[in-house]
Design a protein around this motif. Structure first.
Motif, PDB file in Angstrom:
ATOM      1  N   UNK A 205     -42.080 -47.552 -14.551  1.00 43.35           N
ATOM      2  CA  UNK A 205     -41.744 -46.183 -14.939  1.00 43.35           C
ATOM      3  C   UNK A 205     -42.932 -45.334 -15.334  1.00 43.35           C
ATOM      4  N   UNK A 206     -42.848 -44.757 -16.536  1.00 45.71           N
ATOM      5  CA  UNK A 206     -43.835 -43.773 -16.986  1.00 45.71           C
ATOM      6  C   UNK A 206     -45.213 -44.351 -17.280  1.00 45.71           C
ATOM      7  N   UNK A 207     -45.329 -45.689 -17.330  1.00 44.14           N
ATOM      8  CA  UNK A 207     -46.666 -46.232 -17.601  1.00 44.14           C
ATOM      9  C   UNK A 207     -47.464 -46.479 -16.315  1.00 44.14           C
ATOM     10  N   UNK A 208     -46.992 -45.886 -15.206  1.00 44.69           N
ATOM     11  CA  UNK A 208     -47.793 -45.847 -13.980  1.00 44.69           C
ATOM     12  C   UNK A 208     -48.467 -44.480 -13.929  1.00 44.69           C
ATOM     13  N   UNK A 209     -49.793 -44.462 -13.780  1.00 39.25           N
ATOM     14  CA  UNK A 209     -50.502 -43.187 -13.697  1.00 39.25           C
ATOM     15  C   UNK A 209     -50.023 -42.394 -12.485  1.00 39.25           C
ATOM     16  N   UNK A 210     -49.873 -41.096 -12.660  1.00 41.20           N
ATOM     17  CA  UNK A 210     -49.533 -40.215 -11.541  1.00 41.20           C
ATOM     18  C   UNK A 210     -50.685 -40.170 -10.545  1.00 41.20           C
ATOM     19  N   UNK A 211     -51.903 -40.173 -11.061  1.00 45.21           N
ATOM     20  CA  UNK A 211     -53.104 -40.188 -10.211  1.00 45.21           C
ATOM     21  C   UNK A 211     -53.211 -41.516  -9.477  1.00 45.21           C
ATOM     22  N   UNK A 212     -53.526 -41.448  -8.188  1.00 47.52           N
ATOM     23  CA  UNK A 212     -53.845 -42.657  -7.424  1.00 47.52           C
ATOM     24  C   UNK A 212     -55.282 -42.515  -6.918  1.00 47.52           C
ATOM     25  N   UNK A 213     -55.956 -43.649  -6.747  1.00 43.16           N
ATOM     26  CA  UNK A 213     -57.353 -43.649  -6.284  1.00 43.16           C
ATOM     27  C   UNK A 213     -57.372 -44.005  -4.803  1.00 43.16           C
ATOM     28  N   UNK A 214     -57.819 -43.088  -3.947  1.00 42.02           N
ATOM     29  CA  UNK A 214     -57.759 -43.336  -2.499  1.00 42.02           C
ATOM     30  C   UNK A 214     -58.880 -44.257  -2.026  1.00 42.02           C
ATOM     31  N   UNK A 215     -58.673 -44.811  -0.865  1.00 47.48           N
ATOM     32  CA  UNK A 215     -59.792 -45.462  -0.177  1.00 47.48           C
ATOM     33  C   UNK A 215     -60.771 -44.358   0.211  1.00 47.48           C
ATOM     34  N   UNK A 216     -62.043 -44.556  -0.108  1.00 48.28           N
ATOM     35  CA  UNK A 216     -63.007 -43.488   0.101  1.00 48.28           C
ATOM     36  C   UNK A 216     -64.396 -44.080   0.291  1.00 48.28           C
ATOM     37  N   UNK A 217     -65.014 -43.759   1.417  1.00 48.97           N
ATOM     38  CA  UNK A 217     -66.332 -44.319   1.746  1.00 48.97           C
ATOM     39  C   UNK A 217     -67.381 -43.938   0.707  1.00 48.97           C
ATOM     40  N   UNK A 224     -74.207 -48.559  -4.916  1.00 47.66           N
ATOM     41  CA  UNK A 224     -75.467 -49.075  -4.358  1.00 47.66           C
ATOM     42  C   UNK A 224     -76.625 -48.115  -4.630  1.00 47.66           C
ATOM     43  N   UNK A 225     -76.303 -46.875  -5.013  1.00 46.09           N
ATOM     44  CA  UNK A 225     -77.318 -45.898  -5.380  1.00 46.09           C
ATOM     45  C   UNK A 225     -77.452 -45.771  -6.902  1.00 46.09           C
ATOM     46  N   UNK A 226     -76.699 -46.620  -7.634  1.00 44.65           N
ATOM     47  CA  UNK A 226     -76.756 -46.582  -9.092  1.00 44.65           C
ATOM     48  C   UNK A 226     -76.154 -45.327  -9.679  1.00 44.65           C
ATOM     49  N   UNK A 227     -75.161 -44.765  -8.972  1.00 40.71           N
ATOM     50  CA  UNK A 227     -74.562 -43.511  -9.400  1.00 40.71           C
ATOM     51  C   UNK A 227     -73.038 -43.589  -9.379  1.00 40.71           C
ATOM     52  N   UNK A 228     -72.374 -42.931 -10.332  1.00 36.28           N
ATOM     53  CA  UNK A 228     -70.929 -42.751 -10.207  1.00 36.28           C
ATOM     54  C   UNK A 228     -70.657 -41.717  -9.117  1.00 36.28           C
ATOM     55  N   UNK A 229     -69.450 -41.704  -8.583  1.00 36.21           N
ATOM     56  CA  UNK A 229     -69.134 -40.802  -7.473  1.00 36.21           C
ATOM     57  C   UNK A 229     -69.305 -39.343  -7.848  1.00 36.21           C
ATOM     58  N   UNK A 236     -66.213 -35.466  -3.043  1.00 37.15           N
ATOM     59  CA  UNK A 236     -65.475 -36.531  -2.350  1.00 37.15           C
ATOM     60  C   UNK A 236     -64.120 -36.760  -3.007  1.00 37.15           C
ATOM     61  N   UNK A 237     -63.193 -37.308  -2.242  1.00 41.14           N
ATOM     62  CA  UNK A 237     -61.851 -37.568  -2.782  1.00 41.14           C
ATOM     63  C   UNK A 237     -61.911 -38.608  -3.906  1.00 41.14           C
TER      64      UNK A 237
END
Length: 254
Positions: A205-217, A224-229, A236-237
């Motif tokens: 139910x409500x304890x599932x986040x509405x946001x989903x994280x897509x597959x994203x290159x 690998x670049x030592x950086x967050x997206x 990027x998505x």
């Protein structure tokens, strides 16, 4: 008030570290002060934020085993407002070294008590096991985020983790609760991905986040670049979805 969140799932490859790095960076981008604790001997959260584990003078290992002061082991990252308590491969040995330590399940919680005034959020990236380090993380945390991969065996093993959470809640940390299940590696074109999201919603139910994280290159390339997206490719998505997740978490925290 500081919120301490463990990011855990004993199933490997579900996006725990990706979530940890990018949620931490997104919260910092939204003007929150954040500490990310890398509690995984693989040290991917450490290197993924541009910190070389081999160059660390001290890590979470020394803090847990040798009572090294946390403040001295924490290092800044390239994201303003985000610090990291890094890890190294020697954390593997900490499980054995903690066995005979008094209050061994509560070492991390007592260490964090002095840091709570310094950060809005403390995130703990857990290893894919339910060993003593993960128990320490769950005992120290207010809540747990459980990343779930949008694939066939997604729900496999969740019952074991939920049972661990119940035991820790009963015996070690009565305030522990599930912050939310987070669907990762989501591909909206696949019927299976949508089925898994619906299955999660029907179970939890409500304890599932509405946001989903897509597959994203770009999301996959960033570490690998030592950086967050959010720094590697803010348009990027993967970056956008983690900002949405951070906003959803902040809203839940109110």
């Amino acid at each position: 008030m500081t919120k301490i969140i463990a990011i855990a799932n004993q199933k490997g490859g579900v996006g725990k570290t990706t979530t940890s790095i990018n949620l931490a960076a997104s919260l910092a981008t939204l003007d929150k002060t954040v500490l990310l604790i890398d509690a995984d001997p693989q040290a991917n959260a450490t290197s993924g934020l541009g910190v070389d584990p081999k160059q660390l003078q001290s890590s979470v290992y020394e803090c847990l085993v040798d009572d090294y002061p946390l403040e001295s082991a924490i290092v800044p990252t390239g994201v303003e407002g985000l610090d990291v308590l890094g890890s190294r491969i020697d954390l593997v040995g900490a499980e054995l070294e903690l066995i005979n330590k008094p209050g061994r399940e509560k070492v991390l919680r007592s260490m964090l008590s002095d840091l709570k005034k310094q950060y809005d959020y403390i995130l703990i990236d857990c290893s894919p096991s339910l060993g003593l380090i993960t128990v320490n993380a769950l005992t120290a945390a207010n809540s747990v985020i459980i990343p779930v991969q949008a694939e066939y065996f997604a729900l496999e093993g969740i019952s074991k983790l939920l049972n661990t959470v119940r035991i820790i809640k009963a015996k070690l940390n009565t305030g522990l609760h599930i912050e939310g299940f987070l669907l990762t590696m989501y591909d909206a074109r696949l019927r299976l991905a949508n089925q898994i999201y619906e299955e999660l919603k029907s179970h939890f139910g409500d304890i599932v986040f509405t946001t989903v994280i897509p597959r994203n290159t770009r999301l996959s390339e960033a570490p690998s670049h030592g950086l967050p997206a959010i720094l590697y490719d803010p348009h990027s998505s993967g970056a956008i979805s983690h900002i949405q997740l951070a906003k959803e978490l902040i809203e839940k925290s109110k």
